[in-house]
Design a protein around this motif. Structure first.
Motif, mmCIF file in Angstrom:
data_model
loop_
_atom_site.group_PDB
_atom_site.id
_atom_site.type_symbol
_atom_site.label_atom_id
_atom_site.label_comp_id
_atom_site.label_asym_id
_atom_site.label_seq_id
_atom_site.Cartn_x
_atom_site.Cartn_y
_atom_site.Cartn_z
ATOM 1 N N CYS A 191 39.883 -6.160 0.844
ATOM 2 C CA CYS A 191 39.974 -6.378 2.286
ATOM 3 C C CYS A 191 40.956 -5.373 2.863
ATOM 4 C CB CYS A 191 40.428 -7.806 2.600
ATOM 5 S SG CYS A 191 42.108 -8.171 2.031
ATOM 6 N N ASP A 192 41.151 -5.433 4.165
ATOM 7 C CA ASP A 192 42.217 -4.668 4.802
ATOM 8 C C ASP A 192 43.472 -5.522 4.735
ATOM 9 O OD1 ASP A 192 44.042 -3.812 7.019
ATOM 10 O OD2 ASP A 192 42.467 -2.324 7.340
ATOM 11 N N GLY A 193 44.421 -5.124 3.908
ATOM 12 C CA GLY A 193 45.591 -5.956 3.652
ATOM 13 C C GLY A 193 46.400 -6.268 4.887
ATOM 14 N N GLN A 194 46.628 -5.275 5.743
ATOM 15 C CA GLN A 194 47.460 -5.470 6.925
ATOM 16 C C GLN A 194 46.852 -6.485 7.886
ATOM 17 O OE1 GLN A 194 48.048 -1.934 9.294
ATOM 18 N NE2 GLN A 194 48.872 -3.084 11.019
ATOM 19 N N TRP A 195 45.578 -6.282 8.220
ATOM 20 C CA TRP A 195 44.961 -7.133 9.242
ATOM 21 C C TRP A 195 44.574 -8.498 8.698
ATOM 22 C CZ3 TRP A 195 46.276 -5.923 13.757
ATOM 23 C CH2 TRP A 195 46.424 -4.582 14.148
ATOM 24 N N THR A 196 44.272 -8.587 7.409
ATOM 25 C CA THR A 196 44.001 -9.906 6.832
ATOM 26 C C THR A 196 45.290 -10.721 6.767
ATOM 27 O OG1 THR A 196 42.243 -8.905 5.492
ATOM 28 C CG2 THR A 196 42.934 -11.121 4.895
ATOM 29 N N THR A 197 46.408 -10.062 6.472
ATOM 30 C CA THR A 197 47.717 -10.731 6.514
ATOM 31 C C THR A 197 47.983 -11.264 7.919
ATOM 32 O OG1 THR A 197 48.600 -9.291 4.785
ATOM 33 C CG2 THR A 197 50.201 -10.440 6.166
ATOM 34 N N GLU A 198 47.654 -10.472 8.935
ATOM 35 C CA GLU A 198 47.824 -10.886 10.331
ATOM 36 C C GLU A 198 46.989 -12.132 10.632
ATOM 37 O OE1 GLU A 198 49.412 -10.070 14.284
ATOM 38 O OE2 GLU A 198 49.815 -9.107 12.372
ATOM 39 N N LYS B 185 39.916 -1.082 6.704
ATOM 40 C CA LYS B 185 39.663 -0.320 5.479
ATOM 41 C C LYS B 185 39.520 -1.268 4.289
ATOM 42 C CE LYS B 185 44.635 0.522 4.744
ATOM 43 N NZ LYS B 185 45.120 -0.086 5.981
ATOM 44 N N LYS B 186 38.923 -0.756 3.226
ATOM 45 C CA LYS B 186 38.770 -1.512 1.995
ATOM 46 C C LYS B 186 39.886 -1.141 1.028
ATOM 47 C CE LYS B 186 33.690 -1.502 2.179
ATOM 48 N NZ LYS B 186 32.464 -1.120 1.438
ATOM 49 N N GLU B 187 40.521 -2.165 0.487
ATOM 50 C CA GLU B 187 41.529 -1.935 -0.542
ATOM 51 C C GLU B 187 41.665 -3.196 -1.387
ATOM 52 O OE1 GLU B 187 45.288 -1.171 1.287
ATOM 53 O OE2 GLU B 187 44.965 -2.640 2.865
ATOM 54 N N GLY C 84 45.994 -37.040 13.910
ATOM 55 C CA GLY C 84 47.090 -37.844 13.389
ATOM 56 C C GLY C 84 47.280 -37.735 11.892
ATOM 57 N N ALA C 85 46.373 -37.026 11.193
ATOM 58 C CA ALA C 85 46.462 -36.931 9.729
ATOM 59 C C ALA C 85 46.617 -35.502 9.222
ATOM 60 C CB ALA C 85 45.228 -37.562 9.080
ATOM 61 N N GLY C 86 46.169 -34.512 9.992
ATOM 62 C CA GLY C 86 46.330 -33.130 9.556
ATOM 63 C C GLY C 86 45.073 -32.293 9.689
ATOM 64 N N THR C 87 45.208 -31.016 9.354
ATOM 65 C CA THR C 87 44.130 -30.035 9.532
ATOM 66 C C THR C 87 44.057 -29.127 8.316
ATOM 67 O OG1 THR C 87 44.484 -30.048 11.934
ATOM 68 C CG2 THR C 87 43.282 -28.171 11.020
ATOM 69 N N GLU C 88 42.848 -28.724 7.969
ATOM 70 C CA GLU C 88 42.658 -27.754 6.892
ATOM 71 C C GLU C 88 41.755 -26.624 7.369
ATOM 72 O OE1 GLU C 88 42.153 -28.178 2.265
ATOM 73 O OE2 GLU C 88 40.178 -28.413 3.206
ATOM 74 N N PHE C 89 42.270 -25.406 7.255
ATOM 75 C CA PHE C 89 41.476 -24.207 7.544
ATOM 76 C C PHE C 89 40.954 -23.656 6.224
ATOM 77 C CE2 PHE C 89 44.286 -24.561 11.170
ATOM 78 C CZ PHE C 89 43.470 -24.224 12.237
ATOM 79 N N GLN C 90 39.684 -23.277 6.223
ATOM 80 C CA GLN C 90 39.059 -22.713 5.027
ATOM 81 C C GLN C 90 38.551 -21.314 5.349
ATOM 82 O OE1 GLN C 90 36.346 -25.771 5.463
ATOM 83 N NE2 GLN C 90 38.069 -27.186 5.391
ATOM 84 N N ILE C 91 39.108 -20.327 4.683
ATOM 85 C CA ILE C 91 38.683 -18.933 4.854
ATOM 86 C C ILE C 91 37.867 -18.531 3.637
ATOM 87 C CG2 ILE C 91 39.439 -16.551 5.143
ATOM 88 C CD1 ILE C 91 42.088 -17.688 6.245
ATOM 89 N N LYS C 92 36.674 -18.006 3.888
ATOM 90 C CA LYS C 92 35.816 -17.554 2.793
ATOM 91 C C LYS C 92 35.524 -16.071 3.007
ATOM 92 C CE LYS C 92 32.725 -20.232 1.027
ATOM 93 N NZ LYS C 92 31.532 -21.073 0.749
ATOM 94 N N MET C 93 36.045 -15.233 2.102
ATOM 95 C CA MET C 93 35.829 -13.792 2.168
ATOM 96 C C MET C 93 34.819 -13.408 1.076
ATOM 97 S SD MET C 93 37.910 -12.802 4.626
ATOM 98 C CE MET C 93 38.278 -11.073 4.422
ATOM 99 N N TYR C 94 33.643 -12.998 1.495
ATOM 100 C CA TYR C 94 32.588 -12.691 0.530
ATOM 101 C C TYR C 94 32.887 -11.388 -0.206
ATOM 102 C CZ TYR C 94 29.938 -16.493 2.576
ATOM 103 O OH TYR C 94 29.536 -17.730 2.997
ATOM 104 N N SER C 95 32.454 -11.343 -1.462
ATOM 105 C CA SER C 95 32.769 -10.208 -2.333
ATOM 106 C C SER C 95 32.127 -8.932 -1.850
ATOM 107 C CB SER C 95 32.322 -10.510 -3.772
ATOM 108 O OG SER C 95 32.969 -11.660 -4.254
ATOM 109 N N ASP C 96 30.910 -9.004 -1.339
ATOM 110 C CA ASP C 96 30.227 -7.814 -0.841
ATOM 111 C C ASP C 96 30.734 -7.526 0.553
ATOM 112 O OD1 ASP C 96 26.806 -6.917 0.036
ATOM 113 O OD2 ASP C 96 28.511 -5.668 -0.521
ATOM 114 N N ILE C 97 31.940 -6.988 0.647
ATOM 115 C CA ILE C 97 32.595 -6.809 1.946
ATOM 116 C C ILE C 97 31.931 -5.694 2.739
ATOM 117 C CG2 ILE C 97 34.333 -5.172 1.078
ATOM 118 C CD1 ILE C 97 36.320 -6.590 2.946
ATOM 119 N N LYS C 98 31.826 -5.922 4.042
ATOM 120 C CA LYS C 98 31.210 -4.929 4.932
ATOM 121 C C LYS C 98 32.222 -4.610 6.037
ATOM 122 C CE LYS C 98 26.591 -6.830 4.148
ATOM 123 N NZ LYS C 98 25.441 -7.485 4.766
ATOM 124 N N ILE C 99 32.789 -3.448 5.970
ATOM 125 C CA ILE C 99 33.769 -3.034 6.982
ATOM 126 C C ILE C 99 33.267 -1.765 7.660
ATOM 127 C CG2 ILE C 99 36.116 -2.183 7.344
ATOM 128 C CD1 ILE C 99 37.059 -3.993 5.194
#
Length: 306
Positions: free
Chosen positions: A195-202, A155-157, A291-306
């Protein structure tokens, strides 16, 4: 008069001959199509079909070939799905069997009346951790199967990003404290995301869990975010083990375990995160140095399609 009769008789005979020839040709073509269908029934692959020219038989031939090709593709897809299901069930069985075996051993040890209180607390704690692991495993497997079956409707919220990240991080605060890992959150309190707060938190929670499991004592986990007119970007960075180059392209695959995976890794957390993010018009990328680390990048576009 006799000439007319001869001509008419010749025409009739010619028409009869042509009719018999056409009939014989159609019968041969139908025999060939029947033989082809029998080959399809007995063959594991799709044999080639030679063209039989023009006309209704050719049209029938084309439609039969299209139908058989479609059925062959569906059969191949069904076979792959069965193979995937068989592998997934085998993996699930293995992942559940391991903690159950460990719990059984510790339960037997707890039955010893001469066991010290210190050991009793230690074994009870181990059993609790294994139960938590199984709960996490089953919950994520159920979520993944529900997503595959289109049973989860996102859902969108409007969600406050800083509060959502805090909820995602909460289950791991004790783990971070025990391992003396610094948690650094740099997110403005006025950033909101649709976004969907519950599932994006997951999804974010699974990424944090992965990062903490691969960060050693005294390490650091940093979560920051920024927002522009096109997207909301979330960065989750650790200074842990990093990901081997040969594993980097596979870490979002289900049940994949790289060479730096922890012994408790199942290989579904990151796959589930990617699925939940992509279903919300988002993308997830990763950069890492072993040996140095990892970075995850999440990009959530404004025009959300659910």
């Amino acid at each position: 008069m006799r000439l007319v009769i001869v001509i008419l008789a010749s025409v009739i005979v010619l028409q009869w001959v042509l009719f018999l020839a056409a009939k014989y040709k159609r019968e041969k073509e139908l025999d060939r199509l029947t033989e082809y269908l029998m080959k399809v029934q007995d063959s594991q692959s799709l044999p080639a079909l030679k063209s039989c020219g023009e006309g209704k038989i050719a049209i029938l031939e084309s439609e039969i070939y299209k139908l058989i090709t479609q059925m062959s593709e569906q059969t191949g897809t069904s076979r792959k799905e069965k193979e995937y299901l068989s592998k997934m069930l085998s993996d699930i069985s293995h992942q559940i069997k391991t903690p159950l075996t460990s719990m059984g051993i510790m339960v037997d040890l707890l039955k010893n009346p001469g066991l010290s209180e210190e050991k009793r607390i230690h074994y009870a704690g181990n059993i609790e951790r294994q139960m938590d692991r199984m709960t996490w495993l089953v919950r994520n497997l159920l979520t993944m199967s529900r997503l595959d079956a289109n049973m989860i409707h996102l859902k969108k919220e409007q969600v406050n990003l800083r509060q959502m990240v805090a909820r995602a991080l909460e289950p791991f605060e004790i783990m971070a404290e025990v391992k003396e890992i610094e948690l650094a959150v740099d997110i403005d309190s006025d950033i909101w995301m649709e976004c969907d707060g519950q599932w994006t938190t997951e999804a974010i929670s699974n990424i944090m869990k992965n990062s903490l499991e691969h960060t050693g004592p005294g390490g650091r986990l940093e979560i920051r975010a920024e927002k522009n007119n096109f997207s909301t970007n979330i960065f989750i960075k650790d200074n842990g083990d990093g990901i081997a180059p040969e594993d980097l392209g596979h870490i979002f695959e289900r049940f994949y375990k790289g060479k730096n995976s922890s012994e408790n890794s199942v290989g579904i957390g990151l796959a589930l995160s990617k699925q939940l993010i992509m279903l919300q018009n988002g993308i997830i990328q990763v950069t890492s140095e072993e040996g140095a680390g990892t970075e995850f990048q999440i990009k959530m576009y404004s025009d959300i399609k659910i």
